[in-house]
Design a protein around this motif. Structure first.
Motif, PDB file in Angstrom:
ATOM      1  N   ARG A 328      67.945  37.276 -41.838  1.00  0.00           N
ATOM      2  CA  ARG A 328      67.062  38.315 -41.297  1.00  0.00           C
ATOM      3  C   ARG A 328      65.626  38.002 -41.710  1.00  0.00           C
ATOM      4  O   ARG A 328      65.358  37.691 -42.870  1.00  0.00           O
ATOM      5  N   HIS A 357      72.775  33.658 -35.086  1.00  0.00           N
ATOM      6  CA  HIS A 357      72.699  35.068 -35.486  1.00  0.00           C
ATOM      7  C   HIS A 357      71.536  35.352 -36.431  1.00  0.00           C
ATOM      8  O   HIS A 357      71.697  35.958 -37.486  1.00  0.00           O
ATOM      9  N   VAL A 359      68.181  37.451 -36.944  1.00  0.00           N
ATOM     10  CA  VAL A 359      67.539  38.675 -36.467  1.00  0.00           C
ATOM     11  C   VAL A 359      66.083  38.661 -36.911  1.00  0.00           C
ATOM     12  O   VAL A 359      65.794  38.498 -38.099  1.00  0.00           O
ATOM     13  N   ARG A 377      68.086  37.149 -32.120  1.00  0.00           N
ATOM     14  CA  ARG A 377      67.615  38.427 -31.576  1.00  0.00           C
ATOM     15  C   ARG A 377      66.195  38.711 -32.038  1.00  0.00           C
ATOM     16  O   ARG A 377      65.923  38.793 -33.232  1.00  0.00           O
ATOM     17  N   GLY A 399      69.349  37.225 -27.072  1.00  0.00           N
ATOM     18  CA  GLY A 399      68.659  38.314 -27.752  1.00  0.00           C
ATOM     19  C   GLY A 399      67.879  39.211 -26.819  1.00  0.00           C
ATOM     20  O   GLY A 399      68.054  39.227 -25.608  1.00  0.00           O
TER      21      GLY A 399
END
Length: 591
Positions: A328, A357, A359, A377, A399
């Protein structure tokens, strides 16, 4: 009764009042006198004191008349001070359960670089010895602080094998503007003065296959001086914390990887904040800000947390992610110097695993990503600084991003866990026996007569947002103009198949052929019939769905003598989630 401290006598010049081999400083409790004996003078020399009751607290008015005459008592007082600091437990938190500690042990809780020989806060000489001594003072890890405003030179690469935090207590910058110009006082700076290609500060285990929990560096500026390759390296760490400013490195400012990891033991859960300025020397033009990586072959990294990364780059990447999934990043704001080709973000598909994956909360600046990546995303993307592009091939990026300039939201498809596939009456083709008449005397609709068989059929070609699952039922909407009541009898046929690969068998012989009898509604009412399939129809991505609905008007079970009006249908789909290893059980919301 007396308490005696014995001291060796110094030179005659220092102690010309004494001729014996030893001196004794004695406090005589009976007479409240302090006497200095030289071993020869009878009775010693009386040092008068103001009388103080043993039980009374000191109030600061007590005096000891000692003449300053050539430092005769300096050694005595030094020994007394050392005795008190090292052995007298004079510190306590003062609350219930607190322990008394010596003052010296309390002061040793914090290790400051200024405590060690070689510390030069002017950078006139290298402070290598002070750094190495401070590290040696923390064999099990801990905190080394650098006084605010220190400018330090370093020529020896610092490598720690325990969780040490090298830091200043505060960031310490005072500036005349928000961009950091006109700095009055800067945070502690460490400038590299050693060989080219070195890493200034590394936290790593002493053995491949081990990991370090904790450690890092905070509130320090690292200056690579156009020589150091890397400022800070976290190697196979977890929950380490880096919050620094870096400039003038030739490869990368901060690197977090699994270089010392083994399969099953890898870098994860580190927290990084970075302010990065590429520098002024041409050798620094291709350097990156933050690099997240595995070990390049068989050990990935995962679940890194990046807070704020800002600054200026030339040809490098402000944040580069390789072999690191499920990370993240809150905020990237990167400027590219005129003439440079750098990017704010580069997500790579190399090494031990793709960087899936990721973010990203906010990204400002050019972004690029390799093909074959999944789950990236963007929650907010500022497009005005160079746009987003793929490096090569066809990316599986799925995303969502918000365009800063026009506010539009862009996203790719989302696969459904459940879905109602809405099929209005106009989506069906009626057979030749059916006519179109007015339902409720106003609305044109296909009419299924009481005589013979009347059918409608629809073909749904490969819904874009369905992946792998089942067609589990049907909602059938029927209207009536009649008053006879009783029942309708319907046959429902459903099948699904992939064009050109499944062949015609499932088309000729549908997967589901189910007959149902339902009660008709009152005059001018529409009724919804929820029908659960006796056997779910399997669906896979790319299948075409075929649906046919037949009224058997002459069937004994069809006791309604009026026509029924076909108003449409909903096919019910339930997904089974990803069909790859690691898929779990998915809880479906109600339809």
């Amino acid at each position: 009764m007396s308490n005696t401290l014995r001291l060796r006598r110094g030179t005659a010049a220092q102690h010309d009042a004494f001729t014996g081999a030893e001196a004794e400083l004695t406090f005589v409790t009976d007479t409240k006198e302090l006497r200095l004996h030289d071993g020869e003078t009878a009775g010693g020399i009386v040092l008068p004191m103001d009388p103080v009751d043993d039980a009374a607290a000191l109030d600061g008015s007590e005096t000891l008349a000692i003449e300053q005459s050539g430092g005769k008592f300096r050694l005595v007082l030094t020994k007394l001070a050392q005795f008190v600091l090292q052995t007298y437990k004079g510190f306590s938190q003062g609350t219930s359960g607190s322990l008394a500690r010596t003052v010296q042990s309390k002061l040793q809780d914090t290790v400051s670089l200024a405590d060690f020989t070689g510390f030069d806060p002017t950078a006139g000489t290298v402070s290598d010895a002070a750094f190495l001594s401070a590290i040696a003072a923390l064999p099990n890890g801990g905190r080394i602080t650098i006084p605010p405003g220190s400018k330090l030179a370093l020529a020896t690469a610092l490598v720690v094998n325990v969780p040490i935090m090298l830091m200043a207590e505060v960031r310490g910058d005072i500036s005349t503007n928000t961009n950091g110009g006109g700095i009055v006082m800067a945070m502690p700076t460490i400038q590299w003065r050693g060989a080219a290609g070195a890493t200034m500060f590394t936290v790593k285990p002493d053995t491949v296959g081990k990991g370090i929990w904790g450690g890092g560096t905070k509130n320090i500026e690292y200056d690579g001086n156009g020589l150091a390759a890397t400022a800070v390296h976290l190697d196979n760490t977890k929950f380490a914390h880096v919050d620094v400013k870096v400039r003038n490195v030739t490869v990368q400012a901060v690197r977090v990887d699994s270089a010392s990891g083994t399969p099953g033991n890898f870098s994860a859960n580190n927290y990084i904040d970075l302010e990065y300025i590429w520098g002024v020397s041409a050798v620094c033009q291709n350097s990156h800000g933050l690099v997240l990586a595995g070990n390049g072959t068989n050990v990935p990294a995962t679940q890194q947390f990046v807070g704020v990364v800002v600054g200026l780059i030339y040809n490098g990447d402000m944040v580069q992610i390789a072999e690191t999934d499920n990370s993240r990043i809150d905020f990237i704001n990167s400027s590219v110097q005129a003439g440079g080709t750098g990017t704010a973000l580069y997500v790579k598909n190399v090494g031990s695993q793709p960087s899936n994956h990721t973010v990203l909360g906010h990204v400002a600046g050019p972004a690029k990503y390799d093909d074959g990546l999944k789950g990236t995303r963007f929650l907010h993307y500022v497009s005005e600084a160079g746009g987003m592009h793929q490096v090569s091939g066809s990316s599986m990026w799925d995303g969502e991003l918000v365009d800063y300039v026009n506010g539009k939201v862009y996203k790719t498809h989302v696969y459904r866990l459940n879905q109602k596939i809405n099929l209005p009456a106009g989506a069906f083709v009626a057979d030749s026996t059916m006519t179109v008449t007015k339902y409720a005397l106003q609305w044109n609709a296909p009419t299924m007569a009481d005589s013979g068989d009347s059918s409608v059929a629809a073909i749904v070609p490969a819904p874009y947002d369905l992946d792998a699952g089942n067609l589990t039922g049907l909602e059938l909407l029927i209207g009536s103009n009649g008053t006879s009541g009783a029942n309708y009898n319907f046959e429902i046929r459903v099948t699904a198949g992939t064009p050109e690969t499944s062949g015609g068998a499932t088309v000729v012989t549908p997967t589901l052929d189910q007959t149902v009898t339902v009660a008709a509604g009152a005059q001018y009412t529409q009724k919804r019939y929820a029908i659960t399939f006796t056997t779910p129809v399997s669906y896979k991505q790319g299948d075409t769905i075929f649906l046919q609905i037949i009224r058997h008007g002459q069937n004994a079970a069809d006791t309604n003598t009026d026509p029924c009006f076909f108003l449409g249908a909903n096919l019910l789909y339930q997904g089974t989630g990803p069909n790859s290893a690691g898929s779990g059980t998915y809880t479906l919301p109600p339809m």
